[in-house]
Design an enzyme around this catalytic site. Structure first.
Site, PDB file in Angstrom:
ATOM      1  N   CYS A   1       0.809  -1.220   0.000  1.00  0.00           N
ATOM      2  CA  CYS A   1       0.000   0.000   0.000  1.00  0.00           C
ATOM      3  C   CYS A   1       0.845   1.273   0.000  1.00  0.00           C
ATOM      4  O   CYS A   1       0.328   2.365  -0.219  1.00  0.00           O
ATOM      5  CB  CYS A   1      -0.945  -0.002   1.198  1.00  0.00           C
ATOM      6  SG  CYS A   1      -2.072  -1.397   1.162  1.00  0.00           S
TER       7      CYS A   1
ATOM      8  N   ASN B   1     -10.155  -0.418   0.049  1.00  0.00           N
ATOM      9  CA  ASN B   1      -8.698  -0.284   0.013  1.00  0.00           C
ATOM     10  C   ASN B   1      -8.182  -0.954  -1.259  1.00  0.00           C
ATOM     11  O   ASN B   1      -8.191  -2.174  -1.371  1.00  0.00           O
ATOM     12  CB  ASN B   1      -8.130  -0.944   1.271  1.00  0.00           C
ATOM     13  CG  ASN B   1      -6.613  -0.905   1.335  1.00  0.00           C
ATOM     14  OD1 ASN B   1      -5.942  -0.638   0.335  1.00  0.00           O
ATOM     15  ND2 ASN B   1      -6.074  -1.180   2.509  1.00  0.00           N
TER      16      ASN B   1
ATOM     17  N   HIS C   1      -3.435   7.107   2.153  1.00  0.00           N
ATOM     18  CA  HIS C   1      -3.833   5.784   1.663  1.00  0.00           C
ATOM     19  C   HIS C   1      -5.209   5.467   2.238  1.00  0.00           C
ATOM     20  O   HIS C   1      -5.441   5.587   3.443  1.00  0.00           O
ATOM     21  CB  HIS C   1      -2.788   4.763   2.125  1.00  0.00           C
ATOM     22  CG  HIS C   1      -3.233   3.353   1.964  1.00  0.00           C
ATOM     23  ND1 HIS C   1      -3.733   2.864   0.786  1.00  0.00           N
ATOM     24  CD2 HIS C   1      -3.272   2.322   2.855  1.00  0.00           C
ATOM     25  CE1 HIS C   1      -4.060   1.599   0.941  1.00  0.00           C
ATOM     26  NE2 HIS C   1      -3.795   1.247   2.186  1.00  0.00           N
TER      27      HIS C   1
HETATM   28  O1  UT7 Z   1      -3.434  -1.091   3.901  1.00  0.00           O
HETATM   29  C1  UT7 Z   1      -3.588  -1.487   5.220  1.00  0.00           C
HETATM   30  C2  UT7 Z   1      -4.610  -2.566   5.242  1.00  0.00           C
HETATM   31  N1  UT7 Z   1      -5.085  -2.912   6.540  1.00  0.00           N
HETATM   32  C3  UT7 Z   1      -5.808  -2.106   7.323  1.00  0.00           C
HETATM   33  O2  UT7 Z   1      -6.044  -0.963   7.034  1.00  0.00           O
HETATM   34  C4  UT7 Z   1      -6.348  -2.708   8.585  1.00  0.00           C
HETATM   35  C5  UT7 Z   1      -6.479  -1.707   9.695  1.00  0.00           C
HETATM   36  N2  UT7 Z   1      -7.413  -2.214  10.684  1.00  0.00           N
HETATM   37  C6  UT7 Z   1      -8.746  -2.003  10.582  1.00  0.00           C
HETATM   38  O3  UT7 Z   1      -9.205  -1.325   9.682  1.00  0.00           O
HETATM   39  C7  UT7 Z   1      -9.630  -2.600  11.646  1.00  0.00           C
HETATM   40  O4  UT7 Z   1      -8.821  -3.215  12.624  1.00  0.00           O
HETATM   41  C8  UT7 Z   1     -10.652  -3.622  11.091  1.00  0.00           C
HETATM   42  C9  UT7 Z   1     -11.711  -2.904  10.278  1.00  0.00           C
HETATM   43  C10 UT7 Z   1      -9.964  -4.675  10.230  1.00  0.00           C
HETATM   44  C11 UT7 Z   1     -11.357  -4.308  12.249  1.00  0.00           C
HETATM   45  O5  UT7 Z   1     -11.985  -3.345  13.086  1.00  0.00           O
HETATM   46  P1  UT7 Z   1     -11.766  -3.395  14.639  1.00  0.00           P
HETATM   47  O6  UT7 Z   1     -12.593  -2.307  15.214  1.00  0.00           O
HETATM   48  O7  UT7 Z   1     -10.297  -3.372  14.930  1.00  0.00           O
HETATM   49  O8  UT7 Z   1     -12.421  -4.787  15.023  1.00  0.00           O
HETATM   50  P2  UT7 Z   1     -11.768  -5.990  15.834  1.00  0.00           P
HETATM   51  O9  UT7 Z   1     -10.783  -6.724  15.009  1.00  0.00           O
HETATM   52  O10 UT7 Z   1     -11.348  -5.479  17.186  1.00  0.00           O
HETATM   53  O11 UT7 Z   1     -13.014  -6.923  16.047  1.00  0.00           O
HETATM   54  C12 UT7 Z   1     -14.126  -6.548  16.884  1.00  0.00           C
HETATM   55  C13 UT7 Z   1     -15.196  -7.598  16.788  1.00  0.00           C
HETATM   56  C14 UT7 Z   1     -14.679  -9.026  16.969  1.00  0.00           C
HETATM   57  O12 UT7 Z   1     -15.650  -9.764  17.654  1.00  0.00           O
HETATM   58  P3  UT7 Z   1     -15.500 -10.069  19.222  1.00  0.00           P
HETATM   59  O13 UT7 Z   1     -14.207 -10.813  19.340  1.00  0.00           O
HETATM   60  O14 UT7 Z   1     -15.466  -8.733  19.880  1.00  0.00           O
HETATM   61  O15 UT7 Z   1     -16.707 -10.883  19.508  1.00  0.00           O
HETATM   62  C15 UT7 Z   1     -14.577  -9.551  15.556  1.00  0.00           C
HETATM   63  O16 UT7 Z   1     -14.713 -10.955  15.490  1.00  0.00           O
HETATM   64  O17 UT7 Z   1     -15.787  -7.558  15.482  1.00  0.00           O
HETATM   65  C16 UT7 Z   1     -15.738  -8.877  14.890  1.00  0.00           C
HETATM   66  N3  UT7 Z   1     -15.596  -8.719  13.471  1.00  0.00           N
HETATM   67  C17 UT7 Z   1     -16.631  -8.570  12.650  1.00  0.00           C
HETATM   68  N4  UT7 Z   1     -17.959  -8.538  12.863  1.00  0.00           N
HETATM   69  C18 UT7 Z   1     -18.753  -8.361  11.796  1.00  0.00           C
HETATM   70  C19 UT7 Z   1     -14.437  -8.659  12.748  1.00  0.00           C
HETATM   71  N5  UT7 Z   1     -14.723  -8.485  11.453  1.00  0.00           N
HETATM   72  C20 UT7 Z   1     -16.074  -8.429  11.351  1.00  0.00           C
HETATM   73  C21 UT7 Z   1     -16.967  -8.252  10.290  1.00  0.00           C
HETATM   74  N6  UT7 Z   1     -18.277  -8.211  10.563  1.00  0.00           N
HETATM   75  N7  UT7 Z   1     -16.532  -8.087   9.006  1.00  0.00           N
END
Ligand code: UT7
Length: 335
Positions: free
Chosen positions: A119, A291, A261
């Protein structure tokens, strides 16, 4: 206001172009595949939909179309293009897709090669090409960012598949002896944290003949620790931009546009807040495209240029960040 020391040959920005595939994958449609919802994706990322390549719009095709539009805007004779750098992690040809783009364009005098930095790729390619211009080797360059991450996403992994889409963007840049509109730049790598986001090779072992094995080429799917990547981005991006402002005697209040980005709207807002850049100056189109990896920055810039938001002499602070881990920033004056 002074930019970085002007040293005989500088860079000017002459054109932009972009291309996205036709197929639209909405959040609603993703929720038919994995356990997620439009509400979750929108509130956590800002993304509503993304574009997915079909066989007609691979990286070479999208990169070619984006480059062609940038060249038309610059009004260049194809024979005068010296250099084509394609930033991609998903080439149509593992030996390099830039040569195919050169051939399709008919830019027969240009040397063309790929550069991979995920990226951060477009930013790294822009800086690489600019150094060829500043050094006096070449006069006209096309810098392309194009990626097709949909081919490497695990479409059963809801933690990552919601983020990514496909697309391409390109800028046409030219050497000039009058000014330098690449005001400054910085690039960083931390391979020690590379496991937070990678796309590792996956090689099945086969035999050539008895006792001589070989590893068949192939790749697994995108592996991502979302929370760690998020923390990395909101920490490092403001630091590298602040360093750049200091080195170039600029400050965030002199910036017309922040072009980050396009990873997650929460990352964009957090970086803007830390730099005290108001929301109306933070350009965002991730709602429509997600993205698109190396493509996000030129895709965003092209849209803002065509919509007449980015205008001649506007100051643009830009930053790319992602796998590697790699990150970088550049301060640009458009034109
Ligand atoms: O070019 C760089 C590319 N990468 C990035 O930009 C990634 C940067 N990170 C992010 O954008 C965020 O971390 C994410 C959008 C990927 C995830 O958001 P988050 O607020 O950090 O969520 P999390 O990983 O802390 O997950 C929170 C909850 C979890 O459930 P529990 O354990 O609290 O029960 C996940 O299992 O949300 C759950 N979860 C989802 N629920 C519904 C994770 N993905 C999803 C989903 N739909 N797609």
């Amino acid at each position: 206001m002074e930019g970085i020391k002007f040293n005989q040959i500088g860079v000017s920005f002459k054109g932009s172009g972009s291309c996205v595939p036709e197929q639209i994958l909405t959040n609603q449609k993703i929720s038919q595949k994995v356990d997620t919802s439009d509400e979750w994706i929108k509130s956590r990322t800002g993304i509503s939909e993304r574009r997915i390549s079909s066989s007609e719009d691979n990286v070479t095709e999208m990169g070619y179309k984006a480059a062609k539009t940038a060249i038309e805007m610059a009004n260049w004779d194809l024979k005068t293009i010296d250099l084509i750098v394609l930033a991609t992690s998903t080439p149509h040809d593992l030996f390099g897709s830039a040569p195919s783009i050169q051939s399709k364009l008919g830019a027969n005098n240009a040397v063309a090669f790929d550069l991979t930095a995920a990226c951060s790729g477009f930013l790294f390619a822009l800086i690489t090409a600019s150094q060829f211009l500043r050094g006096g080797s070449y006069k006209r360059a096309i810098v392309i960012g194009a990626d097709q991450l949909s081919s490497f996403v695990d479409w059963n992994d809801r933690r990552s598949c919601i983020l990514f889409g496909d697309g391409a963007g390109a800028l046409a840049i030219e050497a000039t002896s009058e000014y330098d509109n690449l005001i400054g730049f910085n690039m960083r790598t931390d391979g020690g944290r590379g496991s937070f986001l990678n796309l590792p090779s996956k090689n099945d072992q086969n035999s050539i003949i008895d006792n001589i094995d070989f590893l068949m080429g192939g790749f697994s799917s995108i592996q991502m620790n979302g929370q760690e990547v998020y923390k990395f981005a909101v920490r490092e991006v403001p630091i590298i931009l602040e360093k750049l402002f200091k080195e170039t005697n600029y400050s965030s209040d002199k910036v017309d546009w922040l072009v980050l980005h396009q990873a997650n709207q929460r990352i964009l807002d957090s970086v803007g807040d830390r730099l005290k850049i108001p929301r109306e100056k933070i350009l965002s189109n991730l709602e429509k495209y997600g993205n698109t990896s190396a493509a996000t920055i030129p895709l965003m810039m092209d849209e803002a240029i065509k919509n007449n938001r980015i205008k001649q002499n506007d100051i643009i602070a830009t930053s790319g960040f992602g796998a590697g881990l790699s990150w970088g920033a550049a301060l640009i004056k458009w034109g």
